[in-house]
Design an enzyme around this catalytic site. Structure first.
Site, PDB file in Angstrom:
ATOM      1  N   CYS A  85      43.964  22.840   8.885  1.00 15.04           N
ATOM      2  CA  CYS A  85      42.353  22.909   9.910  1.00 15.04           C
ATOM      3  C   CYS A  85      42.769  24.053   9.636  1.00 15.04           C
ATOM      4  CB  CYS A  85      42.924  22.134  10.739  1.00 15.04           C
ATOM      5  SG  CYS A  85      40.990  22.853  12.144  1.00 15.04           S
TER       6      CYS A  85
ATOM      7  N   CYS B  94      40.708  25.432  13.217  1.00 18.15           N
ATOM      8  CA  CYS B  94      41.853  24.694  14.918  1.00 18.15           C
ATOM      9  C   CYS B  94      43.205  24.653  13.992  1.00 18.15           C
ATOM     10  CB  CYS B  94      40.584  24.701  15.866  1.00 18.15           C
ATOM     11  SG  CYS B  94      39.538  22.958  15.067  1.00 18.15           S
ATOM     12  N   SER B  95      42.792  22.874  14.561  1.00 19.25           N
ATOM     13  CA  SER B  95      44.484  22.470  14.478  1.00 19.25           C
ATOM     14  C   SER B  95      44.473  21.053  14.191  1.00 19.25           C
ATOM     15  CB  SER B  95      45.117  22.880  15.243  1.00 19.25           C
ATOM     16  OG  SER B  95      44.862  22.814  16.936  1.00 19.25           O
ATOM     17  N   CYS B  96      42.159  20.486  13.792  1.00 16.27           N
ATOM     18  CA  CYS B  96      42.730  18.701  13.507  1.00 16.27           C
ATOM     19  C   CYS B  96      43.408  18.397  12.853  1.00 16.27           C
ATOM     20  CB  CYS B  96      41.288  19.105  12.540  1.00 16.27           C
ATOM     21  SG  CYS B  96      39.466  20.163  13.540  1.00 16.27           S
TER      22      CYS B  96
END
Lengths: 85, 92, 204
Positions: free
Chosen positions: C112, C115-117
């Site tokens: 991701c 962000c950090s999905c």
């Protein structure tokens, strides 16, 4: 930051703890709580994190960025305002 | 509306606010890999419009079309992108 | 809390101490305003760690390895297939699961960049490297270099697809079943599946 150069090699930890400090777990929980209770949306949260000045953003750790976003939304949404009744 | 296999190009954009079109995929040509249906639309929801929704697609970009000679030479990148981010691209 | 460890982390000592104080102040203010309690925050973390388990992802993969019909259903509609195994993807947020299968000449990697999905319900808490600027910036440009840092070699002829999770779709890699595992039970196969294999930074 997709494609940007210069961030170096990965730091792969042994044990991979989900949180490195108590406060990081608290930040994670604060965000979950705010999202689930409808205080703000995930998109508003992402926008708040991205609103950090770039130099601060890059210098901050992952959960420091989250904390910035939560603090900003708590202010903007008046979460601490006293409600009548 | 786009269909599976359609050629698309992402819009050239640099919005001040929130978007889920990554900068590195702005202005790039790709192909619709999946039609995702209607999803919450982040660009408007970030402004407090909670009900905003838009059709989204998985779009596949060949690495060379994203990085030129400066990335992994083979293979591709897939990203999930909203209708507003895309414009049709004629087959060549 | 036992899940907190000392060790390598991104923030400097001073900024971490500063953040700890800010969190303390914020939580106290939220409690005073009757928005939440410390107990509710602790329960939120406990519930997350209880629900987000990499063993869930391993169960999904092992089932797909032994049951071709399940594999087809999994690739067609990830949410419905994992629900058959009693896994609730929507515990945290309504996300759609797309499972992408490795095969001969075909490898998949999840990132991701925005962000950090991450499919928390299936993979557990995400590792710090997944959330790092180094991984987010480089996975899309240099996936082979990223794999090499994990000691993972894919042949030059193998095409890598990198999945950048930019909307509410979460991706899970279905690794290839290792050769020579024909005699193993489903439970034994589950034990072979690694978390990194489900992100695509390892082969199984």
């Amino acid at each position: 930051m997709g494609g940007q150069h210069g961030f170096g090699s990965l730091q792969i930890e042994s044990g991979e703890p989900p949180f490195h400090h108590e406060w990081e777990a608290r930040v994670f929980a604060l965000n979950r709580f705010m999202l689930r209770s409808g205080r703000y949306t995930l998109d508003e949260f992402r926008a708040a994190v991205e609103s950090m000045p770039p130099a601060e953003y890059l210098a901050a750790s992952y959960y420091e960025r989250w904390l910035h976003g939560i603090e900003r939304l708590v202010r903007e949404k008046g979460v601490l305002d006293v409600r009548p009744g | 509306m786009f269909a599976l296999g359609d050629r698309v190009r992402t819009r050239i954009a640099n919005p001040a606010g929130h978007t889920r079109l990554p900068r590195y995929l702005s202005g790039r040509a790709g192909r619709v890999d999946a039609v995702l249906g209607t999803l919450p639309y982040p660009d408007r929801r970030a402004e407090g419009i909670v009900s905003a929704r838009e059709t989204a697609y998985t779009v596949r970009f060949e690495n060379a079309d994203v990085w030129g000679p400066d990335g992994e030479p083979r293979g591709s990148i897939c990203a999930d992108l909203f209708e507003s981010y895309l414009e049709p691209l004629e087959e060549q | 809390m036992s899940h907190v460890h000392d060790g390598a982390h991104e923030s400097s000592h001073e900024s971490s101490a500063g953040a700890a104080n800010r969190v303390k102040t914020l939580v106290a203010a939220l409690e005073a305003a009757n928005v939440l309690t410390e107990r509710e925050l602790d329960e939120t973390v406990e519930s997350f760690l209880a629900h987000a388990q990499p063993a869930n992802g391993a169960r999904v993969v092992a089932r797909a390895w032994v049951d071709d019909a399940f594999r087809e259903r999994l690739l067609a509609d990830g949410n419905a297939a994992v629900a058959e195994l009693g896994i609730d993807l929507a515990h945290w947020a309504p996300v759609r699961l797309r499972v992408v299968a490795n095969g001969p000449g075909r490898h998949n990697l999840i990132v991701c960049t925005l962000c950090s999905c991450y499919p928390l319900a299936l993979l557990g808490p995400s590792p710090t490297w997944y959330k790092s600027d180094a991984y987010r910036s480089r996975a899309v440009r240099d996936p082979r270099g990223i794999l090499a840092e994990f000691g993972t070699h894919v042949d030059a002829g193998v095409e890598i697809t990198v999945w950048d999770s930019t909307a509410e779709v979460r991706y899970l890699v279905l690794p290839e079943r290792p050769a020579g595992t024909e005699s193993l039970s489903e439970t034994e196969l589950e034990a072979l599946v690694t978390r990194n294999g489900l992100i695509g930074t390892a082969l199984v």
